[in-house]
Scaffold this motif. Structure first.
Motif, short mmCIF file in Angstrom:
data_model
loop_
_atom_site.label_atom_id
_atom_site.label_comp_id
_atom_site.label_asym_id
_atom_site.label_seq_id
_atom_site.Cartn_x
_atom_site.Cartn_y
_atom_site.Cartn_z
N SER A 147 1.07 -1.22 -0.09
CA SER A 147 0.00 -0.01 0.07
C SER A 147 0.90 1.17 -0.04
O SER A 147 1.95 1.18 0.65
N LEU A 148 0.50 2.27 -0.81
CA LEU A 148 1.47 3.43 -0.93
C LEU A 148 1.60 4.11 0.61
O LEU A 148 2.30 5.16 0.72
N SER A 149 0.42 3.88 1.33
CA SER A 149 0.45 4.44 2.74
C SER A 149 1.19 3.58 3.87
O SER A 149 1.52 4.15 4.84
N CYS A 150 1.63 2.79 3.43
CA CYS A 150 2.30 1.60 4.34
C CYS A 150 3.74 2.04 4.63
O CYS A 150 4.50 2.39 3.61
N THR A 151 4.11 2.24 5.76
CA THR A 151 5.51 2.82 6.28
C THR A 151 6.58 1.89 6.16
O THR A 151 7.70 1.82 6.25
N LYS A 152 6.20 0.24 6.47
CA LYS A 152 6.91 -0.87 6.50
C LYS A 152 7.45 -1.32 5.24
O LYS A 152 8.45 -2.17 4.93
N CYS A 153 6.55 -1.07 4.17
CA CYS A 153 6.70 -1.57 2.74
C CYS A 153 8.00 -1.15 2.06
O CYS A 153 8.60 -2.03 1.29
N PRO A 154 8.34 0.10 2.04
CA PRO A 154 9.38 0.58 1.42
C PRO A 154 10.82 -0.15 1.73
O PRO A 154 11.78 -0.39 1.00
N GLU A 155 10.91 -0.41 2.91
CA GLU A 155 12.20 -1.30 3.25
C GLU A 155 12.22 -2.70 2.89
O GLU A 155 13.25 -3.06 2.13
N VAL A 156 11.19 -3.21 2.67
CA VAL A 156 11.10 -4.44 2.13
C VAL A 156 11.35 -4.38 0.31
O VAL A 156 12.37 -4.91 -0.08
N ILE A 157 10.68 -3.44 0.00
CA ILE A 157 10.88 -3.26 -1.82
C ILE A 157 12.34 -2.92 -1.90
O ILE A 157 12.80 -3.40 -2.91
N GLN A 158 13.08 -1.97 -1.14
CA GLN A 158 14.28 -1.62 -1.27
C GLN A 158 15.18 -2.67 -1.41
O GLN A 158 16.39 -2.92 -2.19
N SER A 191 20.76 -11.74 -12.24
CA SER A 191 20.07 -11.42 -13.47
C SER A 191 18.87 -12.63 -13.18
O SER A 191 17.84 -12.44 -14.12
N ASN A 192 19.17 -13.56 -12.76
CA ASN A 192 17.97 -14.50 -12.50
C ASN A 192 16.67 -14.10 -11.67
O ASN A 192 15.52 -14.52 -11.87
N ILE A 193 16.71 -12.98 -11.18
CA ILE A 193 15.73 -12.47 -10.17
C ILE A 193 15.17 -11.25 -10.71
O ILE A 193 15.93 -10.35 -11.13
N THR A 194 13.73 -11.32 -10.87
CA THR A 194 13.05 -10.11 -10.97
C THR A 194 12.16 -9.85 -9.92
O THR A 194 11.69 -10.76 -9.30
N THR A 195 12.15 -8.53 -9.48
CA THR A 195 11.48 -8.20 -8.24
C THR A 195 10.43 -7.05 -8.89
O THR A 195 10.68 -6.19 -9.44
N SER A 196 9.29 -7.22 -8.34
CA SER A 196 8.15 -6.45 -8.86
C SER A 196 7.27 -5.64 -7.77
O SER A 196 6.69 -6.40 -6.90
N LEU A 197 7.19 -4.58 -7.61
CA LEU A 197 6.06 -3.87 -6.45
C LEU A 197 4.67 -3.90 -7.28
O LEU A 197 4.70 -3.69 -8.46
N ILE A 198 3.88 -4.07 -6.36
CA ILE A 198 2.44 -4.44 -6.86
C ILE A 198 1.82 -3.29 -6.08
O ILE A 198 1.39 -3.78 -4.64
#
Length: 210
Positions: free
Chosen positions: A138-149, A159-166
């Motif tokens: 959620s764009l309002s989630c304060t804990k999410c960016p740490e995981v995404i980053q 290069s075998n890894i693709t990571t996608s924010l949804i």
């Protein structure tokens, strides 16, 4: 109407103009209002510096290209470095708390951000199978960016890894179908792998064991 604050644009100019090489944002859009909003957002980012450029494509028009980037949804874009895929995708508009994740991904690809080193890098580099990592936020989630980053940094190491924010606010049907009650939720190759806040070390453990 400008989506980016003028002060932010000036700050980003300083960062982007120091980039060696070229970062390309390739979007796959449909006719939805959200796609139009994403298009406007990426156009504004494109205008900040000649080092960061935007290419617009119609979702479903080049299935092979989408497959090569692991793009499976409209209203999405991927990042390329000097024409090569990075494995970093965004599904939705990376605003709110995820704006920093987006900017740090660009700077990371340009060699200006955090990198894996030592044992962490060796473990990630040893992954020899494709991993498609999808994280609902959620764009309002304060804990999410740490995981995404952290996952973006991990993907830069192999290069075998693709990571996608949804963005769960855009893909509400998927959130409902998966019965997601809280975010971030990480799926690896379609299987739920992690829920909630995690450190980069914890995420490396999860990814290497997948």
């Amino acid at each position: 109407m400008a989506l980016l604050d003028s002060n932010i644009v000036e700050q980003l100019k300083g960062y982007f103009n120091n980039i060696n090489g070229n970062i390309e944002m390739v979007a796959f859009l449909d006719e939805s209002d959200k796609s139009k909003e994403l298009d406007s957002f990426l156009q504004e980012v494109d205008g900040i510096s000649s080092k960061v450029n935007y290419t617009k494509k119609t979702f479903g028009e080049d299935v092979e290209l989408e497959k090569s980037y692991n793009i499976t949804r409209p209203i999405s874009f991927t990042l390329l470095k000097d024409g090569e895929k990075s494995g970093i995708n965004f599904n939705g508009i990376p605003g709110g708390h995820e704006f920093n994740s987006f900017i740090l991904a660009i700077l990371g690809l340009a060699g200006m951000g955090k990198k894996l080193e030592g044992d962490q890098l060796a473990r990630v580099q040893a992954i020899n199978k494709p991993l498609n990592i999808e994280t609902y936020v959620s764009l309002s989630c304060t804990k999410c960016p740490e995981v995404i980053q952290a996952l973006n940094v991990i993907s830069m190491g192999n290069s075998n890894i693709t990571t996608s924010l949804i963005d769960g606010g855009v893909y509400t049907q998927e959130v409902s179908e998966k019965n997601i009650q809280g975010v971030p939720v990480v799926y690896i190759n379609g299987e739920k792998a992690s829920v909630g806040e995690k450190t980069i070390e914890e995420l490396i453990n999860i990814v290497t064991e997948a």
